[in-house]
Design an enzyme around this catalytic site. Structure first.
Site, PDB file in Angstrom:
ATOM      1  N   CYS A  88      20.569  38.108  34.647  1.00 19.90           N
ATOM      2  CA  CYS A  88      21.578  37.738  35.637  1.00 19.90           C
ATOM      3  C   CYS A  88      21.609  38.759  36.765  1.00 19.90           C
ATOM      4  O   CYS A  88      21.191  39.894  36.601  1.00 19.90           O
ATOM      5  CB  CYS A  88      22.965  37.678  34.998  1.00 19.90           C
ATOM      6  SG  CYS A  88      23.265  36.146  34.120  1.00 19.90           S
ATOM      7  N   ARG A 115      24.058  14.089  29.662  1.00 18.14           N
ATOM      8  CA  ARG A 115      23.602  15.344  30.266  1.00 18.14           C
ATOM      9  C   ARG A 115      23.363  16.402  29.200  1.00 18.14           C
ATOM     10  O   ARG A 115      24.038  16.417  28.173  1.00 18.14           O
ATOM     11  CB  ARG A 115      24.568  15.844  31.333  1.00 18.14           C
ATOM     12  CG  ARG A 115      26.011  15.882  30.933  1.00 18.14           C
ATOM     13  CD  ARG A 115      26.875  15.337  32.103  1.00 18.14           C
ATOM     14  NE  ARG A 115      28.302  15.601  31.894  1.00 18.14           N
ATOM     15  CZ  ARG A 115      29.086  14.812  31.158  1.00 18.14           C
ATOM     16  NH1 ARG A 115      28.587  13.775  30.517  1.00 18.14           N
ATOM     17  NH2 ARG A 115      30.357  15.088  31.020  1.00 18.14           N
ATOM     18  N   ASP A 138      37.628  24.166  27.450  1.00 21.07           N
ATOM     19  CA  ASP A 138      36.750  23.621  26.411  1.00 21.07           C
ATOM     20  C   ASP A 138      37.435  23.702  25.055  1.00 21.07           C
ATOM     21  O   ASP A 138      37.954  24.756  24.672  1.00 21.07           O
ATOM     22  CB  ASP A 138      35.443  24.413  26.353  1.00 21.07           C
ATOM     23  CG  ASP A 138      34.314  23.672  27.047  1.00 21.07           C
ATOM     24  OD1 ASP A 138      34.019  24.031  28.205  1.00 21.07           O
ATOM     25  OD2 ASP A 138      33.743  22.739  26.443  1.00 21.07           O
ATOM     26  N   LYS A 156      35.010  19.266  26.958  1.00 25.36           N
ATOM     27  CA  LYS A 156      35.958  19.693  27.990  1.00 25.36           C
ATOM     28  C   LYS A 156      37.185  18.789  28.021  1.00 25.36           C
ATOM     29  O   LYS A 156      37.086  17.596  27.780  1.00 25.36           O
ATOM     30  CB  LYS A 156      35.295  19.622  29.364  1.00 25.36           C
ATOM     31  CG  LYS A 156      34.217  20.674  29.571  1.00 25.36           C
ATOM     32  CD  LYS A 156      33.698  20.622  30.997  1.00 25.36           C
ATOM     33  CE  LYS A 156      32.606  21.645  31.229  1.00 25.36           C
ATOM     34  NZ  LYS A 156      31.364  21.315  30.490  1.00 25.36           N
ATOM     35  N   CYS A 183      28.945  39.658  34.548  1.00 22.80           N
ATOM     36  CA  CYS A 183      30.358  39.299  34.722  1.00 22.80           C
ATOM     37  C   CYS A 183      31.099  39.741  33.473  1.00 22.80           C
ATOM     38  O   CYS A 183      30.721  39.353  32.360  1.00 22.80           O
ATOM     39  CB  CYS A 183      30.518  37.800  34.892  1.00 22.80           C
ATOM     40  SG  CYS A 183      29.527  37.103  36.214  1.00 22.80           S
ATOM     41  N   ARG A 188      28.676  33.930  27.710  1.00 21.09           N
ATOM     42  CA  ARG A 188      27.491  34.110  26.866  1.00 21.09           C
ATOM     43  C   ARG A 188      27.206  35.586  26.666  1.00 21.09           C
ATOM     44  O   ARG A 188      26.055  36.024  26.641  1.00 21.09           O
ATOM     45  CB  ARG A 188      26.269  33.366  27.459  1.00 21.09           C
ATOM     46  CG  ARG A 188      26.518  31.878  27.618  1.00 21.09           C
ATOM     47  CD  ARG A 188      25.305  30.985  27.514  1.00 21.09           C
ATOM     48  NE  ARG A 188      25.728  29.597  27.705  1.00 21.09           N
ATOM     49  CZ  ARG A 188      25.645  28.935  28.867  1.00 21.09           C
ATOM     50  NH1 ARG A 188      25.083  29.499  29.916  1.00 21.09           N
ATOM     51  NH2 ARG A 188      26.084  27.694  28.961  1.00 21.09           N
ATOM     52  N   ARG A 240      25.410  17.991  24.276  1.00 21.34           N
ATOM     53  CA  ARG A 240      26.745  17.735  23.753  1.00 21.34           C
ATOM     54  C   ARG A 240      27.298  16.409  24.240  1.00 21.34           C
ATOM     55  O   ARG A 240      28.002  15.717  23.516  1.00 21.34           O
ATOM     56  CB  ARG A 240      27.658  18.892  24.193  1.00 21.34           C
ATOM     57  CG  ARG A 240      29.108  18.699  23.880  1.00 21.34           C
ATOM     58  CD  ARG A 240      29.894  19.967  24.130  1.00 21.34           C
ATOM     59  NE  ARG A 240      29.371  21.068  23.346  1.00 21.34           N
ATOM     60  CZ  ARG A 240      29.467  22.347  23.685  1.00 21.34           C
ATOM     61  NH1 ARG A 240      30.062  22.694  24.810  1.00 21.34           N
ATOM     62  NH2 ARG A 240      28.987  23.281  22.912  1.00 21.34           N
ATOM     63  N   TYR A 241      27.026  16.063  25.487  1.00 24.99           N
ATOM     64  CA  TYR A 241      27.537  14.824  26.068  1.00 24.99           C
ATOM     65  C   TYR A 241      26.383  13.829  26.167  1.00 24.99           C
ATOM     66  O   TYR A 241      25.234  14.230  26.281  1.00 24.99           O
ATOM     67  CB  TYR A 241      28.104  15.101  27.461  1.00 24.99           C
ATOM     68  CG  TYR A 241      29.219  16.114  27.471  1.00 24.99           C
ATOM     69  CD1 TYR A 241      30.495  15.768  27.041  1.00 24.99           C
ATOM     70  CD2 TYR A 241      28.993  17.419  27.889  1.00 24.99           C
ATOM     71  CE1 TYR A 241      31.524  16.699  27.043  1.00 24.99           C
ATOM     72  CE2 TYR A 241      30.022  18.358  27.896  1.00 24.99           C
ATOM     73  CZ  TYR A 241      31.276  17.996  27.476  1.00 24.99           C
ATOM     74  OH  TYR A 241      32.284  18.914  27.476  1.00 24.99           O
ATOM     75  N   ASP A 246      37.567  30.776  28.116  1.00 19.01           N
ATOM     76  CA  ASP A 246      37.293  30.449  26.713  1.00 19.01           C
ATOM     77  C   ASP A 246      37.634  31.653  25.839  1.00 19.01           C
ATOM     78  O   ASP A 246      37.605  32.781  26.313  1.00 19.01           O
ATOM     79  CB  ASP A 246      35.800  30.123  26.546  1.00 19.01           C
ATOM     80  CG  ASP A 246      35.403  28.856  27.275  1.00 19.01           C
ATOM     81  OD1 ASP A 246      36.178  27.881  27.237  1.00 19.01           O
ATOM     82  OD2 ASP A 246      34.315  28.850  27.893  1.00 19.01           O
ATOM     83  N   CYS A 257      32.010  36.957  31.050  1.00 11.65           N
ATOM     84  CA  CYS A 257      30.889  36.061  30.686  1.00 11.65           C
ATOM     85  C   CYS A 257      31.144  35.333  29.364  1.00 11.65           C
ATOM     86  O   CYS A 257      31.593  35.919  28.386  1.00 11.65           O
ATOM     87  CB  CYS A 257      29.603  36.879  30.569  1.00 11.65           C
ATOM     88  SG  CYS A 257      28.164  35.913  30.083  1.00 11.65           S
TER      89      CYS A 257
HETATM   90  C1  LIG Z   1      30.229  21.746  30.755  1.00 10.88           C
HETATM   91  C2  LIG Z   1      29.043  21.195  30.105  1.00 10.88           C
HETATM   92  C3  LIG Z   1      28.347  20.118  30.690  1.00 10.88           C
HETATM   93  C4  LIG Z   1      28.735  19.486  32.004  1.00 10.88           C
HETATM   94  O1  LIG Z   1      29.967  18.844  31.994  1.00 10.88           O
HETATM   95  P1  LIG Z   1      30.510  18.155  33.329  1.00 10.88           P
HETATM   96  O2  LIG Z   1      31.894  17.716  33.012  1.00 10.88           O
HETATM   97  O3  LIG Z   1      29.582  17.045  33.662  1.00 10.88           O
HETATM   98  O4  LIG Z   1      30.482  19.204  34.418  1.00 10.88           O
HETATM   99  C5  LIG Z   1      27.248  19.629  30.012  1.00 10.88           C
HETATM  100  N1  LIG Z   1      26.833  20.167  28.841  1.00 10.88           N
HETATM  101  C6  LIG Z   1      27.489  21.185  28.262  1.00 10.88           C
HETATM  102  C7  LIG Z   1      27.004  21.699  26.968  1.00 10.88           C
HETATM  103  C8  LIG Z   1      28.620  21.731  28.880  1.00 10.88           C
HETATM  104  O5  LIG Z   1      29.258  22.764  28.297  1.00 10.88           O
END
Ligand SMILES: *Cc1c(COP(=O)(O)O)cnc(C)c1O
Length: 370
Positions: free
Chosen positions: A122, A113, A327, A334, A126, A131, A109-110, A290, A129
């Site tokens: 798990c 990362r 989110d 986020k 939780c 998921r 998504r980002y 969420d 959760c």
């Molecule tokens: C939360 C999340 C991250 C990590 O976000 P950070 O702000 O770096 O902690 C990365 N990928 C996805 C899909 C996420 O939901």
């Protein structure tokens, strides 16, 4: 509280994660028996249980102070009919993770990362959760073939610097499997760090052995995002687990979820955040819940989180303060929120700020004026 056992465990058994795993409660009856209450009292939990089954270790149950379902520990692990009754506005996949998945198991998504879903096993179900949609599915641990595809994707996308290894709980994988995943991800030159997301340090701290910690630290520099929500979860077992991880060189941060009736007050969260620092765990995020089907009854509203953050700022160490975040829908990402501290400008044009004690003060401009 003291649990009721058919056969009381020895200290060695209690500290053995396999014993905890084998003696985990899978039903309301089993959980009620440990707490010494009659399961008839929990009639209003049955439909919640059939929609989303229960799974909790004796260790985690023992953190409850009383068998009341209002106990902050039991609220996180015992089902409630609210999980099926008050779920308006909830979605199974509120963050559209499945739509942001370029290859199976990877959510990208980002830019720098990506998140890897390793399985759905798990150490604790939780109740909040995000998921829950995966609970009912049979999901095998990540296979060699899937891992190869993930590695190929990462090689083709060198902008991904960090892989979040999540699940399910990656720390519940067989060790050989975990080692294989870490080696594969670390073999990608452009992957600089691995971030594991796990509730094991909280729900099954006995699982954190020097051997497991060495596996986690065996690839690229490792960070572990724990999930503690209440100060009562910080026990001597957890202290031992955090010490092992710290000694192995795994850096620890914590992600809490703001949960109605569990931790939605500044006193509880202040104690949690400051205590985490003593365990060498840096509070990283406090998430607003969420809109997840089956977890809507835990949501507080954003305003509540902002009020709590405002009451904590200045009063506890800045190191102890996480970012309050939520989110956006449809995978838009986020948002970090801060309590409003800037109150416009005074008659000379100097910006006005509200101090942590509530005083309103101008900030002098001088030659730094822009
Ligand atoms: C939360 C999340 C991250 C990590 O976000 P950070 O702000 O770096 O902690 C990365 N990928 C996805 C899909 C996420 O939901």
């Amino acid at each position: 509280m003291e649990l009721v056992f058919r056969e009381k465990p020895t200290a060695n058994q209690w500290w053995d994660w396999r014993w905890q795993w084998e003696h985990a409660a899978h039903t309301l009856e089993e959980a009620a028996a440990y707490l010494g209450v009659s399961p008839e009292k929990w009639g209003h939990c049955r439909r919640g249980e059939s929609a989303y089954p229960l799974f909790v270790t004796p260790y985690y149950l023992s953190l409850a102070e009383s068998p009341s379902l209002d106990d902050p520990i039991l609220r996180q692990c015992i089902p409630s009919d609210a999980e099926v009754d008050c779920q308006e506005g909830g979605e199974a996949d509120a963050l559209s993770e499945e739509a942001c998945s370029p290859v199976p198991r990877l959510v990208h998504r980002y830019p720098d990362r990506a998140l890897l879903v390793t399985g759905n096993l798990c150490a604790l179900h939780c109740r909040h959760c995000m998921r829950k949609r995966d609970w009912g599915r049979a999901m095998a641990p990540l296979s060699q073939g899937e891992l190869t595809q993930v590695v190929e994707y990462l090689r083709a996308h060198p902008q991904v610097r960090e892989v979040l290894v999540s699940g399910g709980d990656p720390l519940m994988l067989p060790e050989a499997n975990l080692r294989m995943i870490i080696q594969a991800l670390s073999s990608v030159a452009s992957v600089e760090i691995l971030r594991f997301g796990s509730r094991v340090p909280c729900a099954l701290p006995q699982r954190i052995t020097p051997r497991l910690a060495a596996i986690l630290a065996s690839g690229k520099p490792a960070w572990l995002a724990c999930h503690f929500n209440h100060p009562r979860e910080l026990t001597r077992e957890v202290q031992a687990a955090c010490d092992i991880l710290n000694r192995a060189g795994v850096c620890l941060v914590n992600q809490s979820v703001l949960l109605k009736g569990v931790n939605d007050d500044p006193e509880t969260l202040g104690r949690l955040f400051t205590s985490l620092l003593r365990f060498h765990v840096k509070p990283y995020y406090l998430f607003h819940g969420d809109p997840i089907q089956g977890a809507m009854h835990f949501r507080t509203g954003l305003e509540k989180g902002l009020q709590i953050m405002d009451q904590l700022r200045g009063r506890i160490s800045g190191l102890a303060l996480p970012a309050f975040a939520f989110d956006l829908p449809k995978g838009a990402g986020k948002i970090r929120l801060q309590p409003e501290q800037c109150l416009g400008k005074d008659e000379n044009g100097a910006p006005l700020f509200r101090s942590w004690q509530g005083n309103v003060l101008p900030y002098p401009q001088g030659c730094g004026r822009d």
